[in-house]
Scaffold this motif. Structure first.
Motif, PDB file in Angstrom:
ATOM      1  N   THR A   1      62.788  21.791  51.545  1.00 25.44           N
ATOM      2  CA  THR A   1      63.953  20.937  51.785  1.00 25.44           C
ATOM      3  C   THR A   1      63.778  19.561  51.151  1.00 25.44           C
TER       4      THR A   1
ATOM      5  N   GLY B   1      59.569  22.363  55.140  1.00 28.52           N
ATOM      6  CA  GLY B   1      59.656  20.928  54.852  1.00 28.52           C
ATOM      7  C   GLY B   1      59.535  20.644  53.361  1.00 28.52           C
TER       8      GLY B   1
ATOM      9  N   VAL C   1      63.199  19.603  60.694  1.00 27.99           N
ATOM     10  CA  VAL C   1      61.822  20.132  60.676  1.00 27.99           C
ATOM     11  C   VAL C   1      60.902  19.232  61.517  1.00 27.99           C
ATOM     12  N   ALA C   2      61.114  17.900  61.424  1.00 28.51           N
ATOM     13  CA  ALA C   2      60.341  16.967  62.262  1.00 28.51           C
ATOM     14  C   ALA C   2      60.563  17.265  63.741  1.00 28.51           C
TER      15      ALA C   2
ATOM     16  N   GLN D   1      65.888  16.653  48.362  1.00 32.97           N
ATOM     17  CA  GLN D   1      66.092  15.235  48.681  1.00 32.97           C
ATOM     18  C   GLN D   1      65.564  14.341  47.551  1.00 32.97           C
TER      19      GLN D   1
ATOM     20  N   LEU E   1      68.346  28.813  53.527  1.00 34.69           N
ATOM     21  CA  LEU E   1      68.128  27.370  53.326  1.00 34.69           C
ATOM     22  C   LEU E   1      68.400  26.978  51.871  1.00 34.69           C
TER      23      LEU E   1
ATOM     24  N   ALA F   1      68.021  17.904  57.346  1.00 30.82           N
ATOM     25  CA  ALA F   1      67.436  19.215  57.636  1.00 30.82           C
ATOM     26  C   ALA F   1      65.930  19.245  57.412  1.00 30.82           C
ATOM     27  N   GLY F   2      65.402  18.306  56.633  1.00 30.12           N
ATOM     28  CA  GLY F   2      64.027  18.390  56.168  1.00 30.12           C
ATOM     29  C   GLY F   2      62.994  17.732  57.061  1.00 30.12           C
ATOM     30  N   PRO F   3      61.867  17.312  56.450  1.00 34.98           N
ATOM     31  CA  PRO F   3      60.735  16.773  57.221  1.00 34.98           C
ATOM     32  C   PRO F   3      61.034  15.452  57.937  1.00 34.98           C
ATOM     33  N   GLU F   4      62.139  14.794  57.610  1.00 35.39           N
ATOM     34  CA  GLU F   4      62.523  13.598  58.364  1.00 35.39           C
ATOM     35  C   GLU F   4      63.627  13.912  59.367  1.00 35.39           C
TER      36      GLU F   4
ATOM     37  N   LEU G   1      52.650  17.186  60.485  1.00 35.12           N
ATOM     38  CA  LEU G   1      53.496  17.841  59.487  1.00 35.12           C
ATOM     39  C   LEU G   1      53.172  17.308  58.086  1.00 35.12           C
TER      40      LEU G   1
ATOM     41  N   ASP H   1      59.002   9.545  56.947  1.00 38.14           N
ATOM     42  CA  ASP H   1      59.054   9.190  58.359  1.00 38.14           C
ATOM     43  C   ASP H   1      59.070  10.499  59.167  1.00 38.14           C
ATOM     44  N   ALA H   2      57.880  11.053  59.383  1.00 37.14           N
ATOM     45  CA  ALA H   2      57.764  12.393  59.982  1.00 37.14           C
ATOM     46  C   ALA H   2      56.482  12.483  60.800  1.00 37.14           C
ATOM     47  N   PRO H   3      56.386  13.457  61.714  1.00 34.11           N
ATOM     48  CA  PRO H   3      55.158  13.622  62.506  1.00 34.11           C
ATOM     49  C   PRO H   3      53.940  13.754  61.596  1.00 34.11           C
TER      50      PRO H   3
ATOM     51  N   LEU I   1      56.606  25.783  58.971  1.00 36.30           N
ATOM     52  CA  LEU I   1      57.369  24.527  58.977  1.00 36.30           C
ATOM     53  C   LEU I   1      56.993  23.628  57.796  1.00 36.30           C
TER      54      LEU I   1
ATOM     55  N   LEU J   1      72.119  16.046  53.487  1.00 36.73           N
ATOM     56  CA  LEU J   1      71.779  17.347  54.083  1.00 36.73           C
ATOM     57  C   LEU J   1      70.273  17.590  54.032  1.00 36.73           C
ATOM     58  N   SER J   2      69.653  17.301  52.877  1.00 37.28           N
ATOM     59  CA  SER J   2      68.215  17.534  52.773  1.00 37.28           C
ATOM     60  C   SER J   2      67.448  16.591  53.704  1.00 37.28           C
ATOM     61  N   LYS J   3      67.937  15.375  53.843  1.00 35.11           N
ATOM     62  CA  LYS J   3      67.282  14.417  54.733  1.00 35.11           C
ATOM     63  C   LYS J   3      67.422  14.856  56.209  1.00 35.11           C
TER      64      LYS J   3
END
Lengths: 294, 294
Positions: free
Chosen positions: A120, A117, B154-155, A124, B119, B148-151, A33, A28-30, A113, B144-146
């Motif tokens: 990180t 991403g 970073v998003a 997850q 990171l 901080a990350g692409p969701e 990205l 669930d991200a742009p 980025l 934390l990964s959720k």
């Protein structure tokens, strides 16, 4: 390459590539990205780290399923490191595996980025996985962050930068490679062993194996950079020497580098033998690394 | 600020700053990398994320010790995001908290690597911690990964970049802030609750609290950017508007932004009340955010 190894590699690459796509598409991200992250993941490569993990799991007679999330994490961390390494302020590379590098397509900011991403997200994926036990997850996350972070891959990248444009001795060169590429290869192997249920003696053997395999891989890369052709390498031959980087052939001569390689291949196989497992696939992967310089 | 809150903050900042130093100094890594990582960690800041975590732990009557590794991880991830945000290809900032930014001192390549190192190390610190239970570690690492990350963060950074130089509606603006700064604030609060031993109802309350607190924080930041002075802000007043960034006052008017802030502060305090815990310190921190715009 034997049919057995070829079949093993093709089968696992397919599973892996499919799951890489899934992992990005469910984010669930742009969308830009996700595109930038997928672009470098899909650029291909040998998927050597996931394959090593699966090959170790195979030596325990375990199915690949339990290793899938970790192998995806591995490929994401490897890919993030390439995306950041290629940046203008780092190696300033326009091409990677014959395709424009991430920042050439998406711009520098997005490439940074996308790398952040990927890095990180990899943690997850392991933390969220349904196939791993709690103790395994913690051990994998601890080891992965150690191998990828400031005591591992990042340290190697820094040492590599600091070592540019001056002559390095063999110990400095080994520090760079053990950290820059070796630590993540070590994680690939040890992750397979952790998930496979290795005892502490087997973990030691696999650590030895991965150490020698990692150096073999780097030495053969350096040799190919002198003797290989562009098609095999996927990058211009001599690109490392052109930037005044120390390499194994430049430090040890080409003959010395080949001897060094043989030694490490031998040690890697010795360590494999001591695991008392069926390490046929791993042994064939090791041969493959040795053979590609001929 | 009350004496109680002031004492709480000073005491915890001291513990935190000491442990940050320890965590860097014990790293087996190139000294220039450790210097670059320490430089931005030591640049100070309000340490608001670790303080939130400690304040939530305090509401459960728990000691700070069990939250120390996670609070260090939080501050490292926050710092990495600032180091990367400041890069020439991103916000291109020369100053941060009145000091030259990381890339101005160490160069762009080292700043990228210092960020990558911070990171990655943050996950290692939680995974290695001796005070947390296995289940807590996994939940903390997952969250934390959720966040901080692409969701998460970073998003938000991507959305922020994509939103530059055009007018945003309130929902786009909230998407950016909820992700860019809100998610990590949410993690700060929920991490304290997880370590404190919250039940699922209390976790919901804390999530609500952190949502409103995060938006309050951002709105008050935007208001200060219009009305404040440079000393309070630590950056030039009007720097956001100068870059054609949409802000709460620019979208809602200054009066509208103030009303919006009051609403979120009220909701934040309501959520706190529903935890049935002693949330005095958290309540005072919330007041502090509301008050700094007057």
């Amino acid at each position: 390459m034997t049919d057995i190894l070829n079949d093993f590699m093709e089968r696992h690459k397919e599973i892996l590539n499919k799951e890489l796509k899934n992992c990005i598409s469910r984010l669930d991200a742009p969308s830009i990205l996700k595109e930038a992250m997928a672009y470098s993941l899909e650029a291909g490569g040998k998927r050597i780290r996931p394959l090593l993990l699966f090959a170790v799991l195979d030596s325990f007679g375990k199915k690949s399923e339990a290793g899938l999330a970790t192998s995806i994490a591995l490929e994401m961390i490897h890919t993030y490191s390439l995306v950041h390494d290629d940046l203008p302020s780092m190696d300033n590379d326009d091409l990677r595996r014959g395709k424009p590098t991430n920042h050439k397509v998406f711009g520098e900011a997005m490439a940074i980025l996308a790398g952040d991403g990927l890095l990180t997200y990899s943690f997850q994926l392991i933390a969220e996985d349904q196939h791993l036990q709690a103790g395994q997850k913690i051990e994998l996350l601890r080891l992965l962050s150690k191998c990828a972070g400031p005591e591992g891959m990042v340290a190697g990248q820094v040492a590599d930068m600091e070592g540019e444009n001056r002559e390095l001795g063999i110990s400095e060169l080994e520090y760079i490679h053990i950290h820059k590429t070796g630590k993540l290869l070590t994680f690939s192997v040890l992750a397979g062993a952790i998930i496979g249920g290795a005892d502490s003696r087997q973990l030691d053997c696999f650590e030895q194996f991965s150490h020698h395999l990692g150096l073999s891989f780097q030495i053969s890369d350096d040799i190919l950079d002198v003797t290989g052709d562009e098609e095999v390498m996927g990058k211009p031959v001599g690109s490392d020497t052109g930037r005044d980087k120390s390499t194994y052939p430049s430090v040890l001569t080409l003959e010395g580098a080949r001897e060094h390689l043989s030694l490490h291949i031998e040690e890697a196989k010795k360590a494999l033998g001591q695991t008392n497992l069926n390490t046929e696939i791993l042994s064939q992967i090791t041969d493959l690394i040795a053979e590609r310089t001929h």
